[in-house]
Motif scaffolding. Structure first.
Motif: not given
Lengths: 300, 241
Positions: B124-129
């Motif tokens: 999720x964090x990767x996608x957000x970044x």
């Protein structure tokens, strides 16, 4: 095992609390951490903290650990009412708790109702058959009832599973020595030495058992272990020094007829004797005469 | 190729710091969630016993010099005896550990839960970044790098002439991913250092069997309490009377 620094710290805290300076809570925490048995003091100071609502609330979540600690101390001092109250409070806060169940079992033990305590413990064991503390309580109960053989059996079964528990090995060794089953006690002490090779206490106890068993080989090994005890304690252990002298004279007696393997033993012996004399001169000058005559009679 | 780009301080304020803060917070959140979700695993008799046997065998090996040779030999036989030695694992069974690990439902569930609790926040964090922080230069790495790293570090930046030291926020994300492990072990105690470790080996019976095999074949040479112990003690007593 409590180290020396910890012991001095504990004693100084104890003195401080005894003489009215604060620090009762730190003392209780230290006692709990080191697992020493100072039940009277714990009972006195713990109860005073618990009865004072201000101090009690200052403890926060540690309050419950203190309740448990005071309950166990009260059991030791035979103040069963206090224990009952503590357990009630704990049960209200933690219903269905195994620790509280264990306290209940201990209370039954202290009252002497062995069968009920046994029932309580077995029900706790049903939930979790690998609860070390409950197993050990059953052993303690068997021992308290005087049923030493059952205690040995339970302890052996416990050690079959938890063979790395050195406290259990120590208890078993004590029981065997009390029953004069020295060979088995020697085995237990070997286990202890294996797990904690730098604790001189075990070397000393092992040497004692070997010396008691007798026989040339055992005596020689006992002498080696007395020597290692001296090594580990820096020469301060009077009992080990005595042990060396006794072992040497016993070896000399046993091997009187055979050809003596002259090792460096005469030196070790005379040195041990000298060290003993010096020790006695320092600490118990009155008994020095006894010592010298005893050493002389042991002359090889 | 070596122009000095001046990076807007706004990037620092609005990209680097928030990204780190968010990752720290997510790590803490994950720690508490995993604590809540942890199921109480009923310890298995066999596993506990195995663990203890290993400890005992290890003690035997380590302190072998401290007990008489006879007792050591009898213990060694007890452990590595062909028929019923405690450490003896006949050849066929030794390979089973891996299979057993996957077939045991509890352990498999546990592993899955642990993996999931790590993979999902990471993804999720990767996608957000990627969604919010792509397409610009985020930071400059203080040391020069070769051109090979361009594809890795400059993912959103489509200019091929920009120095490789200027990286995108994705690399800042990865840096945080692996670097915050130490921070977490400081804040949360040793419990949760597992932020970025993608390949955590589940240390279960598989390892213990390896230890068993090692213990079994360990060649131990002992001589019992040193024959020189008397001499040593004699010397000690002489010098420190």
């Amino acid at each position: 095992m409590v180290s020396e620094t910890e012991e001095t710290q504990l004693n100084s805290l104890e003195n401080q609390v005894d003489n009215g300076g604060g620090g009762a809570w730190e003392y209780l925490c230290l006692v709990r951490k080191l697992k020493v048995r100072r039940s009277e003091k714990v009972f006195k100071y713990g109860l005073s903290i618990l009865n004072d609502p201000k101090k009690r609330s200052a403890l926060g979540p540690e309050e419950w650990t203190l309740y448990e600690q005071v309950a166990i101390a009260a059991l030791d001092c035979q103040c069963l009412d206090v224990t009952k109250d503590c357990i009630k409070v704990l049960q209200k806060k933690f219903p269905e708790s195994k620790r509280v169940g264990r306290l209940n079992g201990m209370l039954l033990e202290a009252k002497g109702s062995w069968s009920e305590a046994e029932k309580a413990y077995s029900s706790l064991l049903e939930d979790n058959s690998l609860d070390q503390v409950i197993h050990k309580r059953r052993v303690a109960m068997a021992k308290a009832q005087g049923n030493i053989s059952e205690a040995i059996e339970l302890l052996n079964k416990y050690l079959e599973i938890f063979m790395a528990d050195h406290d259990a090995w120590r208890e078993l060794a004590d029981i065997y020595v009390s029953l004069q089953m020295y060979k088995q006690a020697a085995f237990c002490y070997e286990e202890l030495i294996l797990s904690q090779p730098t604790v001189p206490l075990y070397h000393l106890a092992y040497a004692d058992v070997l010396y008691t068993l007798g026989g040339l080989e055992n005596l020689q090994t006992a002498k080696k272990y007395y020597a290692s005890t001296i090594d580990l304690t820096g020469g301060k252990n009077t009992r080990a020094l005595f042990g060396i002298c006794l072992c040497s004279s016993a070896i000399a007696q046993v091997s009187k007829g055979r050809n003596r393997e002259d090792k460096e033993s005469p030196e070790l012996q005379s040195l041990a004797a000298t060290a003993l004399e010096k020790d006695y001169k320092q600490r118990a000058a009155g008994k020095l005469g006894l010592l010298t005559s005893a050493l002389r009679s042991m002359k090889f | 190729m070596a122009e000095d780009l001046v990076l807007d301080t706004a990037i620092r304020d609005w990209v680097l710091i928030p990204l780190s803060v968010v990752m720290v917070l997510i790590g803490i959140l994950r720690y508490f969630v995993s604590k809540l979700m942890r199921s109480f695993q009923v310890p298995d008799h066999k596993i506990v016993k195995e663990g203890q046997v290993i400890v005992r065998a290890r003690n035997l090996r380590a302190a072998a010099n401290f007990i008489p040779p006879k007792s050591f030999r009898s213990r060694r036989v007890y452990f590595s005896n062909e028929e019923n030695g405690l450490l003896f694992v006949p050849k066929g069974q030794a390979q089973n550990a891996q299979a057993q690990m996957f077939s045991d439902p509890n352990m498999a569930m546990d592993m899955m839960k642990k993996n999931l609790s790590m993979i999902i926040p990471q993804t999720l964090t990767f996608a957000w970044v990627n969604f919010f922080f792509s397409g610009f230069v985020a930071a400059k790495i203080p040391f020069p790098l070769t051109q090979r790293f361009r594809s890795m570090l400059q993912n959103g930046i489509d200019l091929s002439t920009v120095d490789v030291s200027y990286v995108s926020s994705r690399s800042w994300y990865f840096l945080n991913l692996f670097g915050l492990r130490g921070l977490f072990s400081l804040i949360l105690g040793e419990e949760n250092g597992l932020t970025g470790a993608m390949f955590i080996r589940y240390l279960g019976p598989e390892d213990s069997k390896c230890v068993w095999v090692m213990d079994r074949y360990a060649a131990v040479v002992i001589t019992g309490i040193s024959k020189n112990i008397s001499k040593q003690v004699t010397m000690k007593l002489e010098y420190h009377p």
